[in-house]
Design an enzyme around this catalytic site. Sequence first.
Site, PDB file in Angstrom:
ATOM      1  N   HIS A  46       1.003  -1.418   0.503  1.00 12.02           N
ATOM      2  CA  HIS A  46      -0.089   0.031  -0.049  1.00 12.02           C
ATOM      3  C   HIS A  46       0.794   1.525  -0.073  1.00 12.02           C
ATOM      4  O   HIS A  46       0.487   1.913  -1.157  1.00 12.02           O
ATOM      5  CB  HIS A  46      -1.208  -0.492   1.525  1.00 12.02           C
ATOM      6  N   HIS A  70       3.772   6.751   5.477  1.00 11.75           N
ATOM      7  CA  HIS A  70       2.740   8.254   5.735  1.00 11.75           C
ATOM      8  C   HIS A  70       1.651   7.006   7.027  1.00 11.75           C
ATOM      9  O   HIS A  70       0.867   7.518   7.558  1.00 11.75           O
ATOM     10  CB  HIS A  70       1.664   7.950   4.357  1.00 11.75           C
ATOM     11  N   GLU A  74       0.938   5.720  12.508  1.00 15.50           N
ATOM     12  CA  GLU A  74      -0.339   5.289  13.056  1.00 15.50           C
ATOM     13  C   GLU A  74      -0.494   3.677  13.194  1.00 15.50           C
ATOM     14  O   GLU A  74      -0.841   3.534  14.172  1.00 15.50           O
ATOM     15  CB  GLU A  74      -1.542   5.490  12.085  1.00 15.50           C
ATOM     16  N   ASP A  75       0.261   3.037  12.745  1.00 15.95           N
ATOM     17  CA  ASP A  75       0.316   1.669  12.649  1.00 15.95           C
ATOM     18  C   ASP A  75       1.025   0.439  13.303  1.00 15.95           C
ATOM     19  O   ASP A  75       1.380  -0.724  13.824  1.00 15.95           O
ATOM     20  CB  ASP A  75      -0.590   0.996  11.551  1.00 15.95           C
ATOM     21  N   ASP A 137      -2.792   8.279  -1.128  1.00 13.86           N
ATOM     22  CA  ASP A 137      -2.970   7.209   0.050  1.00 13.86           C
ATOM     23  C   ASP A 137      -4.913   7.286  -0.413  1.00 13.86           C
ATOM     24  O   ASP A 137      -5.540   6.024  -0.899  1.00 13.86           O
ATOM     25  CB  ASP A 137      -3.181   8.262   1.232  1.00 13.86           C
ATOM     26  N   ASP A 256     -19.304  19.234 -24.290  1.00 17.26           N
ATOM     27  CA  ASP A 256     -18.235  18.149 -24.437  1.00 17.26           C
ATOM     28  C   ASP A 256     -17.608  17.449 -24.087  1.00 17.26           C
ATOM     29  O   ASP A 256     -16.872  16.343 -23.398  1.00 17.26           O
ATOM     30  CB  ASP A 256     -17.261  19.192 -22.592  1.00 17.26           C
TER      31      ASP A 256
END
Length: 476
Positions: A46, A70, A74-75, A137, A256
């Site tokens: 990821h 990133h 958090e993880d 992300d 368009d």
Amino acid sequence: MTIEKLLELIKEYNPEEVDIIKRVYEYADMLHKGQYRQSGEPYITHPLEVAYILAEMHADRDTICAGLLHDTLEDTNTTKEEIADLFNKEIANLVDGVTKLSKMNFSTKEEQNLANTRKIITSITDDVRIIIVKLADRLHNMRTLEYKTVFKQKENALETMEIFVPLAYYIGAYRIKSELEDLSLRYLKSDKYEEISNIKNKIEKDSNECLTEMMLKIKRILDAENIPNEIKIRTKNIYGIYKRLSEGNKLSDIHDLLSLKIMVDEIKDCYQVLYLVHKEYHPINEKFKDYITNPKTNMYSSLHTTVFGPGNRLIQTQIRTFDMDKIASFGLTAYWDINKGEARRVMQEDLKGKYQFFKSLTEINAMFGDNKEFVTQVKNELFSDKVYVYTTKGVIIELPKGSTPIDFAYKIHTDIGNTMVAAVVNDEYVPITYTLHNKDRVKIITDPLSYGPREDWMDIAKTSYAKRRIKEFNKK
Ligand code: MN
């Protein structure tokens, strides 16, 4: 996705920075060891994909590194300080910027969500690269949404439409915006998505011959005039077609739907090409737009003209320089390519000086302490429908739908709002409660001896900016 593939791409535009990116990757890989995505793949795929999306925009070194890292705060159990020590402070700040606020600081999930939404939106004011990592992300998460539960799919798709699509629009990143819109529609209204994507395929097949003919003919003309060029065929995205149809238009009203995009080196060539195209294919006069002299408020620049193509088919033709095309696809992120080395500074400066939403966002942020009120106001005032009106000098001003001359006056300048005594729209006097429409030409009549804004203007004004100035004035 592999690190080799990512480095391969980065080598094409930034060969000096490969080593640090590789080191950051190895560190991220080590931290995420043993973690898996719902698809069953190792988690590191990821962040690698996110970094790859960023590399496609030719993001600078620190942004790529932040993309790789990133999710680590958090993880995993690393810290901002550790990232700063191991690599540099910029990377640590960017990673911190994209990291959600911990749930320990909030008593409910809703409060946490609102605070995080605010954090994402306001990060644009100190470093727009944070939003860009967030968009990359979100894009990868939306591309892999099939592995989530139906409830999560809808929830993410809705949040994407409400928050991330408008953000992509404001920084002019149309390529990301279009893909996010289509992916969201696929999960929010899957039957419509299927139906329109079939229609789109059919249109593309039916018009292929006509567009190719036109493209080759224009190419021959431009080559004969020695104008270096590149021409591409494009169809409107699925969501774009869906939106026009749901507004009550027929397919044939969407002028368009199909476009030819002609790219040249210089601005003066754009106007030369315009003349040559019009000489060959008759234009519809009222469909001509000059976004080069009058760029959109997100800095989109191009000439648009709808002409009678082969077989009487209406074809929109977009004429622009190669640099304008980069900005049309990637928005601010094109700056990475166009202003090498200086990109971050130029991005932040241009955001402040040229992008109209920036001032409104700063204002709303200053006015609303409460996160819920802040998010509601941003949705109503910035992320909702807008009107575009002209100043007497022909400058286009963007305002939320429902705005009045009072909002216009304060958007131009506080003094103009504070000394306003009347408003003239399209050469006629209008009451200050008048609701502005697209293309209105607005002139504010001021008098330095006026009593100043009345308190009840607070209720007539729609924008936070105007309300706040009126309140301040009346306090004095
Ligand atoms: Mn992520």
